[in-house]
Design a protein around this motif. Sequence first.
Motif, PDB file in Angstrom:
ATOM      1  N   LYS A   1      17.958 -26.561  15.699  1.00 37.37           N
ATOM      2  CA  LYS A   1      18.451 -25.214  15.983  1.00 37.37           C
ATOM      3  C   LYS A   1      20.161 -25.335  15.682  1.00 37.37           C
ATOM      4  O   LYS A   1      20.630 -24.419  14.974  1.00 37.37           O
ATOM      5  N   ALA A   2      20.766 -26.654  16.268  1.00 34.89           N
ATOM      6  CA  ALA A   2      22.155 -26.434  16.198  1.00 34.89           C
ATOM      7  C   ALA A   2      22.467 -27.006  14.695  1.00 34.89           C
ATOM      8  O   ALA A   2      23.460 -26.409  14.001  1.00 34.89           O
ATOM      9  N   ALA A   3      21.524 -27.809  13.982  1.00 40.94           N
ATOM     10  CA  ALA A   3      22.130 -28.221  12.807  1.00 40.94           C
ATOM     11  C   ALA A   3      21.812 -26.986  11.710  1.00 40.94           C
ATOM     12  O   ALA A   3      22.730 -26.861  10.773  1.00 40.94           O
ATOM     13  N   LEU A   4      20.725 -26.107  11.954  1.00 43.56           N
ATOM     14  CA  LEU A   4      20.319 -25.239  11.098  1.00 43.56           C
ATOM     15  C   LEU A   4      21.600 -24.137  11.083  1.00 43.56           C
ATOM     16  O   LEU A   4      21.779 -23.370  10.138  1.00 43.56           O
ATOM     17  N   TYR A   5      22.091 -23.732  12.464  1.00 40.48           N
ATOM     18  CA  TYR A   5      22.925 -22.893  12.474  1.00 40.48           C
ATOM     19  C   TYR A   5      24.198 -23.323  11.693  1.00 40.48           C
ATOM     20  O   TYR A   5      24.973 -22.458  11.165  1.00 40.48           O
TER      21      TYR A   5
ATOM     22  N   SER B   1      16.088 -21.851   8.053  1.00 41.07           N
ATOM     23  CA  SER B   1      16.112 -22.887   7.200  1.00 41.07           C
ATOM     24  C   SER B   1      15.963 -22.253   5.905  1.00 41.07           C
ATOM     25  O   SER B   1      15.344 -21.200   5.546  1.00 41.07           O
ATOM     26  N   ASP B   2      16.269 -23.079   4.755  1.00 35.65           N
ATOM     27  CA  ASP B   2      16.389 -22.481   3.356  1.00 35.65           C
ATOM     28  C   ASP B   2      14.929 -22.807   2.599  1.00 35.65           C
ATOM     29  O   ASP B   2      14.557 -22.084   1.700  1.00 35.65           O
ATOM     30  N   ALA B   3      14.540 -24.183   3.123  1.00 35.94           N
ATOM     31  CA  ALA B   3      13.239 -24.611   2.331  1.00 35.94           C
ATOM     32  C   ALA B   3      12.490 -25.309   3.515  1.00 35.94           C
ATOM     33  O   ALA B   3      12.978 -26.195   4.440  1.00 35.94           O
ATOM     34  N   ILE B   4      11.215 -25.421   3.017  1.00 39.00           N
ATOM     35  CA  ILE B   4      10.335 -26.642   3.749  1.00 39.00           C
ATOM     36  C   ILE B   4       9.896 -27.485   2.906  1.00 39.00           C
ATOM     37  O   ILE B   4       9.468 -27.389   1.820  1.00 39.00           O
ATOM     38  N   LEU B   5      10.269 -28.830   3.593  1.00 39.06           N
ATOM     39  CA  LEU B   5       9.659 -30.169   2.298  1.00 39.06           C
ATOM     40  C   LEU B   5       8.615 -30.883   2.858  1.00 39.06           C
ATOM     41  O   LEU B   5       8.391 -31.176   4.239  1.00 39.06           O
ATOM     42  N   LEU B   6       7.530 -30.532   2.205  1.00 40.17           N
ATOM     43  CA  LEU B   6       6.288 -31.321   2.690  1.00 40.17           C
ATOM     44  C   LEU B   6       6.182 -32.718   2.064  1.00 40.17           C
ATOM     45  O   LEU B   6       7.069 -33.120   1.171  1.00 40.17           O
ATOM     46  N   GLY B   7       5.408 -33.684   2.686  1.00 37.14           N
ATOM     47  CA  GLY B   7       5.504 -35.156   2.530  1.00 37.14           C
ATOM     48  C   GLY B   7       4.194 -35.651   2.356  1.00 37.14           C
ATOM     49  O   GLY B   7       3.352 -35.496   1.318  1.00 37.14           O
ATOM     50  N   ALA B   8       3.696 -36.431   3.443  1.00 43.18           N
ATOM     51  CA  ALA B   8       2.212 -37.017   3.346  1.00 43.18           C
ATOM     52  C   ALA B   8       0.975 -35.885   2.987  1.00 43.18           C
ATOM     53  O   ALA B   8       0.327 -36.213   2.214  1.00 43.18           O
ATOM     54  N   GLU B   9       1.524 -34.533   3.445  1.00 42.90           N
ATOM     55  CA  GLU B   9       0.206 -33.758   3.136  1.00 42.90           C
ATOM     56  C   GLU B   9       0.007 -33.381   1.410  1.00 42.90           C
ATOM     57  O   GLU B   9      -1.021 -33.215   1.207  1.00 42.90           O
TER      58      GLU B   9
ATOM     59  N   LYS C   1      25.856  -9.849  11.366  1.00 46.61           N
ATOM     60  CA  LYS C   1      26.739  -9.706  12.306  1.00 46.61           C
ATOM     61  C   LYS C   1      27.199 -10.994  12.931  1.00 46.61           C
ATOM     62  O   LYS C   1      28.627 -11.405  13.222  1.00 46.61           O
ATOM     63  N   LYS C   2      26.406 -11.951  13.213  1.00 44.04           N
ATOM     64  CA  LYS C   2      26.608 -13.172  13.574  1.00 44.04           C
ATOM     65  C   LYS C   2      27.656 -14.130  12.712  1.00 44.04           C
ATOM     66  O   LYS C   2      28.593 -14.892  12.960  1.00 44.04           O
ATOM     67  N   THR C   3      26.983 -13.785  11.309  1.00 44.01           N
ATOM     68  CA  THR C   3      27.770 -14.589  10.301  1.00 44.01           C
ATOM     69  C   THR C   3      29.499 -14.017  10.188  1.00 44.01           C
ATOM     70  O   THR C   3      30.221 -15.000   9.905  1.00 44.01           O
ATOM     71  N   GLU C   4      29.442 -12.812   9.938  1.00 46.70           N
ATOM     72  CA  GLU C   4      30.732 -12.120  10.160  1.00 46.70           C
ATOM     73  C   GLU C   4      31.609 -12.651  11.444  1.00 46.70           C
ATOM     74  O   GLU C   4      32.662 -12.919  11.037  1.00 46.70           O
ATOM     75  N   LYS C   5      31.381 -12.717  12.393  1.00 45.01           N
ATOM     76  CA  LYS C   5      31.755 -12.814  13.645  1.00 45.01           C
ATOM     77  C   LYS C   5      32.315 -14.502  13.551  1.00 45.01           C
ATOM     78  O   LYS C   5      33.512 -14.979  13.634  1.00 45.01           O
ATOM     79  N   HIS C   6      31.513 -15.297  13.080  1.00 43.30           N
ATOM     80  CA  HIS C   6      31.658 -16.947  12.752  1.00 43.30           C
ATOM     81  C   HIS C   6      33.000 -16.914  11.695  1.00 43.30           C
ATOM     82  O   HIS C   6      33.774 -17.882  12.020  1.00 43.30           O
ATOM     83  N   VAL C   7      32.637 -16.192  10.909  1.00 43.62           N
ATOM     84  CA  VAL C   7      33.769 -16.470   9.552  1.00 43.62           C
ATOM     85  C   VAL C   7      35.124 -15.966  10.058  1.00 43.62           C
ATOM     86  O   VAL C   7      36.156 -16.545   9.864  1.00 43.62           O
ATOM     87  N   GLY C   8      35.103 -14.945  10.838  1.00 44.12           N
ATOM     88  CA  GLY C   8      36.502 -14.521  11.661  1.00 44.12           C
ATOM     89  C   GLY C   8      37.541 -13.912  10.354  1.00 44.12           C
ATOM     90  O   GLY C   8      37.109 -13.549   9.412  1.00 44.12           O
ATOM     91  N   GLU C   9      38.909 -13.646  10.919  1.00 48.36           N
ATOM     92  CA  GLU C   9      39.639 -13.165  10.060  1.00 48.36           C
ATOM     93  C   GLU C   9      41.060 -13.971  10.185  1.00 48.36           C
ATOM     94  O   GLU C   9      41.366 -14.753  11.266  1.00 48.36           O
ATOM     95  N   PRO C  10      41.789 -14.084   9.004  1.00 48.65           N
ATOM     96  CA  PRO C  10      41.632 -13.387   7.740  1.00 48.65           C
ATOM     97  C   PRO C  10      40.584 -14.377   7.142  1.00 48.65           C
ATOM     98  O   PRO C  10      40.552 -15.435   7.163  1.00 48.65           O
TER      99      PRO C  10
END
Length: 394
Positions: A164-168, A208-216, A248-257
Amino acid sequence: MSTDFTQAVKAGDTIFVGQYLFTGSETTSVWLEVSEIKGEDVVCLIKNSATLAGPIYTLHACQVHIDRPTLSEKDKEVISTWGVRNNIDFLSLSYTRHAEDVRKAREFLSTLGDLRQTQIFAKIENVEGLAQFDEILQEADGIILSRGNLGIDLPPEKVFLFQKAALYKCNMAGKPAVVTRVVDSMTNNLRPTRAEATDVANAVLDGSDAILLGAETLRGLYPVETIGTVGRICFEAEKVFNHDLYFKKTEKHVGEPVSHVESIASSAVRAAIKVNASAIICFTSSGRAARLLAKYRPTMPVLSVVVPRLKTNQLRWTFSGAYEARQSLIVRGLFPMLADPRHPADSNSATNETILKVALDHGKASGVIKAHDRVVVCQKVGDVSVVKILELEE
C-alpha cells in the motif's frame, strides 16, 4: 558455493531454493536454515518436505547482503544481443538495492543505440531495496513489487503495508507500479482461490498500473484462462474505484505552487470530470504530458496521440515516437496511438486539426467516443498550452 556467498551468510540465516518463478508453496521450494560454514560449504538444516523439478532454480538468502553487481556480465550479453535485436521497451532490473543500480543500468543502455530509450523498472525484492525505496523510485521509470521474494524477506504480516505504501508513492510520483504474484494456485488449477481473487481486486483498488503474471503463464497448465480471469477481476474492480477521492488526494499531495505542466494536467482532468467528457485527447511527443494526465486517474480514458519527431545521427534520418507510444501501454488509463510522421510535432493549426480528426475517428472506432459526446483536448499551440472542450456532432 562461491566465496562471497559463504562469507555473506552465517549460522541461523534462512535460505529458500526453488523453481524459477517458484510459487513459494512448501511443495515446490526448500526452506533451509544455515547450521554452519565449513570452508566453501554452507551446511544447512532442511525445514520442510519439497520436490525440486526443472532445470533452473532460484536461491534466495533472507536479509543477507551479497556484494555482486545487479547486472551480471551474462545479463549485459543478453541485453546487448537479444535486447538490441528486439528493441526492448522495458528492462526489469531484478534485485534493485540502490538508486545507483538504476543509474549504472541506464549508463549501460545508453551505449546500445536505440536502447537508450528503454525504460528501467526497478524490481524491489528484498529489505535492502525496500530501505532505499524513495531514492530508487526517483531514479527509475517504474517499480515492480516482487511480492514473492519480499514475502520471504519480510514477515508475512508486513507485506500488505509495503504494498500500500509503495503503490501510493508510485501513484503520487506519476510512475507506473506493477504488482506480481496474485494467482499462484492457477499454475495447476482452473480457478483462483477466493483470497487470490480478492488480492487482484485490492491491487487495482490500491492503485497498481499493471499485474505481472509469472509461473501461471510460464509453466502453468491454464495460461489463457489465467489471463482471462485476472482481466475480468481487474475490470470489475475498476468499476468501483473511487476516482473522485483519488483526484482530490493527488491534488492535495501535489500542493502549491504547481509546475506549468502539472497545472495543465490537473485542469484538463478537472474540466473533463465537470463536463462529463467521454475521453481526454492529449497531443504529446515524449509521452510525459499524457502520463501526467493519467496520474490523476480520470474516470474517462486518456487517448495519447504521440506525434513523432524527426531526428538524425548524421548518417540517417529517423522518426521518434514508436518507443514512447508502446511504453505508454503500461500506464493505467492511457491508450496511445502514433500519429502520422508526416505531421511534425510543431505543426500548424491545420495539421493539428487533421491529427485531432484521426484521434476522434480512432476513439469512435474503439467505442470510446460517440456522437454528441464531449471531449477534452490538451495540446500545445506554439509556446502556449491549450485545454479545450469539444462537443461532437453526428
